[in-house]
Design a protein around this motif. Structure first.
Motif, PDB file in Angstrom:
ATOM      1  N   GLY A  55       1.143  -3.725   7.330  1.00 20.08           N
ATOM      2  CA  GLY A  55       1.432  -2.308   7.196  1.00 20.08           C
ATOM      3  C   GLY A  55       2.030  -1.746   8.457  1.00 20.08           C
ATOM      4  O   GLY A  55       1.985  -2.366   9.529  1.00 20.08           O
ATOM      5  N   ALA A  56       2.595  -0.528   8.329  1.00 20.75           N
ATOM      6  CA  ALA A  56       3.265   0.078   9.469  1.00 20.75           C
ATOM      7  C   ALA A  56       3.284   1.593   9.317  1.00 20.75           C
ATOM      8  O   ALA A  56       3.079   2.139   8.228  1.00 20.75           O
ATOM      9  CB  ALA A  56       4.685  -0.456   9.612  1.00 20.75           C
ATOM     10  N   SER A  57       3.562   2.237  10.436  1.00 20.06           N
ATOM     11  CA  SER A  57       3.775   3.676  10.465  1.00 20.06           C
ATOM     12  C   SER A  57       5.017   3.952  11.296  1.00 20.06           C
ATOM     13  O   SER A  57       5.112   3.506  12.453  1.00 20.06           O
ATOM     14  CB  SER A  57       2.561   4.386  11.071  1.00 20.06           C
ATOM     15  OG  SER A  57       2.786   5.775  11.159  1.00 20.06           O
ATOM     16  N   ALA A  58       5.982   4.663  10.705  1.00 26.17           N
ATOM     17  CA  ALA A  58       7.228   4.994  11.388  1.00 26.17           C
ATOM     18  C   ALA A  58       7.216   6.482  11.716  1.00 26.17           C
ATOM     19  O   ALA A  58       7.194   7.330  10.807  1.00 26.17           O
ATOM     20  CB  ALA A  58       8.424   4.645  10.517  1.00 26.17           C
ATOM     21  N   ALA A 106      10.223  -3.490   2.765  1.00 28.30           N
ATOM     22  CA  ALA A 106       9.255  -2.516   3.247  1.00 28.30           C
ATOM     23  C   ALA A 106       9.251  -1.285   2.351  1.00 28.30           C
ATOM     24  O   ALA A 106      10.202  -1.029   1.596  1.00 28.30           O
ATOM     25  CB  ALA A 106       9.574  -2.113   4.687  1.00 28.30           C
ATOM     26  N   ASP A 107       8.176  -0.536   2.470  1.00 30.68           N
ATOM     27  CA  ASP A 107       8.061   0.759   1.792  1.00 30.68           C
ATOM     28  C   ASP A 107       7.288   1.698   2.709  1.00 30.68           C
ATOM     29  O   ASP A 107       6.132   2.009   2.476  1.00 30.68           O
ATOM     30  CB  ASP A 107       7.359   0.604   0.442  1.00 30.68           C
ATOM     31  CG  ASP A 107       7.327   1.901  -0.349  1.00 30.68           C
ATOM     32  OD1 ASP A 107       8.017   2.859   0.043  1.00 30.68           O
ATOM     33  OD2 ASP A 107       6.592   1.973  -1.363  1.00 30.68           O
ATOM     34  N   LYS A 124      12.534   7.075   4.323  1.00 28.54           N
ATOM     35  CA  LYS A 124      11.932   5.848   3.802  1.00 28.54           C
ATOM     36  C   LYS A 124      12.633   4.644   4.421  1.00 28.54           C
ATOM     37  O   LYS A 124      13.857   4.535   4.346  1.00 28.54           O
ATOM     38  CB  LYS A 124      12.040   5.776   2.282  1.00 28.54           C
ATOM     39  CG  LYS A 124      11.482   4.487   1.692  1.00 28.54           C
ATOM     40  CD  LYS A 124      11.688   4.418   0.192  1.00 28.54           C
ATOM     41  CE  LYS A 124      11.168   3.093  -0.369  1.00 28.54           C
ATOM     42  NZ  LYS A 124      11.397   2.967  -1.824  1.00 28.54           N
ATOM     43  N   ILE A 125      11.848   3.765   5.050  1.00 27.84           N
ATOM     44  CA  ILE A 125      12.368   2.478   5.522  1.00 27.84           C
ATOM     45  C   ILE A 125      12.101   1.453   4.435  1.00 27.84           C
ATOM     46  O   ILE A 125      10.950   1.248   4.028  1.00 27.84           O
ATOM     47  CB  ILE A 125      11.695   2.055   6.838  1.00 27.84           C
ATOM     48  CG1 ILE A 125      12.106   3.002   7.963  1.00 27.84           C
ATOM     49  CG2 ILE A 125      12.068   0.619   7.205  1.00 27.84           C
ATOM     50  CD1 ILE A 125      11.444   2.710   9.297  1.00 27.84           C
ATOM     51  N   ASP A 126      13.160   0.822   3.921  1.00 28.06           N
ATOM     52  CA  ASP A 126      12.988  -0.127   2.820  1.00 28.06           C
ATOM     53  C   ASP A 126      13.237  -1.577   3.209  1.00 28.06           C
ATOM     54  O   ASP A 126      13.017  -2.485   2.396  1.00 28.06           O
ATOM     55  CB  ASP A 126      13.854   0.247   1.621  1.00 28.06           C
ATOM     56  CG  ASP A 126      15.318   0.429   1.978  1.00 28.06           C
ATOM     57  OD1 ASP A 126      15.782  -0.161   2.977  1.00 28.06           O
ATOM     58  OD2 ASP A 126      16.004   1.176   1.262  1.00 28.06           O
TER      59      ASP A 126
END
Length: 239
Positions: A55-58, A106-107, A124-126
């Motif tokens: 998982g990630a947070s942008a 990614a979502d 949104k980073i995909d």
């Protein structure tokens, strides 16, 4: 009969007297040295391929540059990712060096209400890719490493109102990445690990045709679990 008994007794005494001499002539039992202890040392050298997920947070900030000027606010685009990696490592003593390419779906999505326009700014980073070098230090089958290199990210930016999207722009931007990881070889040719990456992207002006232009900046913090398969023998013998 007495003669026979006497002869047998004399023969037995003679045989008993010569037995120690005969035993001394026999070869001594050979001495066999115990086998040397062999320690197995994990070898991280070789090509590998693997999968990853996490998982990630942008963190994303929008600043309008046209037709007006001002900050529109920030938001965290969060979500999950899954992908794969391929690379090569070579080991010198306990030092391990490597090159790796990684690609992920990614979502990571999020939004905020603009204090300047009243629209909802959504990002949104995909997808993303990483091309990195690694430097690590191994304790047998345990590897601790740092990494750094280039990153490319696919992003979709949207202007929304009343829950509907009325303008969107897809953009691809380049940046850099740094990270660190811990990997453990748990079976012949197999290793599992955890990794942290920070992706920092250059600011980019994004124009929503007929509406506005925003300077959008993004930084991504990401945690991954990785599983790798290494081609070639995993251990060498050390005497």
């Amino acid at each position: 009969m007495n003669k026979n008994l006497l002869l047998a007794a004399v023969s037995l005494v003679a045989l008993s007297a010569t037995a120690p001499a005969l035993a001394a002539d026999l070869a001594a039992r050979p001495y066999t040295k115990a086998p040397a202890m062999i320690a197995t040392v994990y070898d991280w050298s070789g090509f590998y391929i693997g999968i990853n997920g996490g998982g990630a947070s942008a963190h994303t900030t929008w600043d309008q540059t046209a037709p007006g000027f001002g900050g529109e606010g920030s938001h965290n685009a969060t979500g999950g990712t899954v992908g794969g990696q391929v690379g090569y490592r070579w080991q010198s003593a306990q030092w391990v060096f490597g090159l790796e390419g990684q690609g992920n779906w990614a979502d990571f999505s999020g939004d905020n209400l603009s204090g300047l326009t009243g629209f909802t700014d959504r990002s949104k980073i995909d997808s993303f890719g990483l091309i990195t070098g690694q430097v690590g230090y191994a304790w047998n089958n345990v590897l601790l490493y740092v990494k750094g290199g280039a990153a490319v990210v696919g992003t979709k930016n949207e202007l929304r109102a009343a829950g509907a999207t009325f303008s969107s722009v897809n953009d691809t931007r380049w940046g850099g990445t740094i990270g660190a990881g811990l990997e453990v070889g748990f079976a012949p040719n197999w290793s599992v690990g955890v990794e942290y990456n920070h992706i920092f992207l250059s600011d980019k002006d994004v124009t929503f045709a007929g509406f506005q232009t925003d300077r959008i900046r993004q930084d991504v913090d990401m945690g991954l679990v990785r599983l790798n398969y290494k081609f070639g023998g995993p251990v060498i013998a050390k005497y």
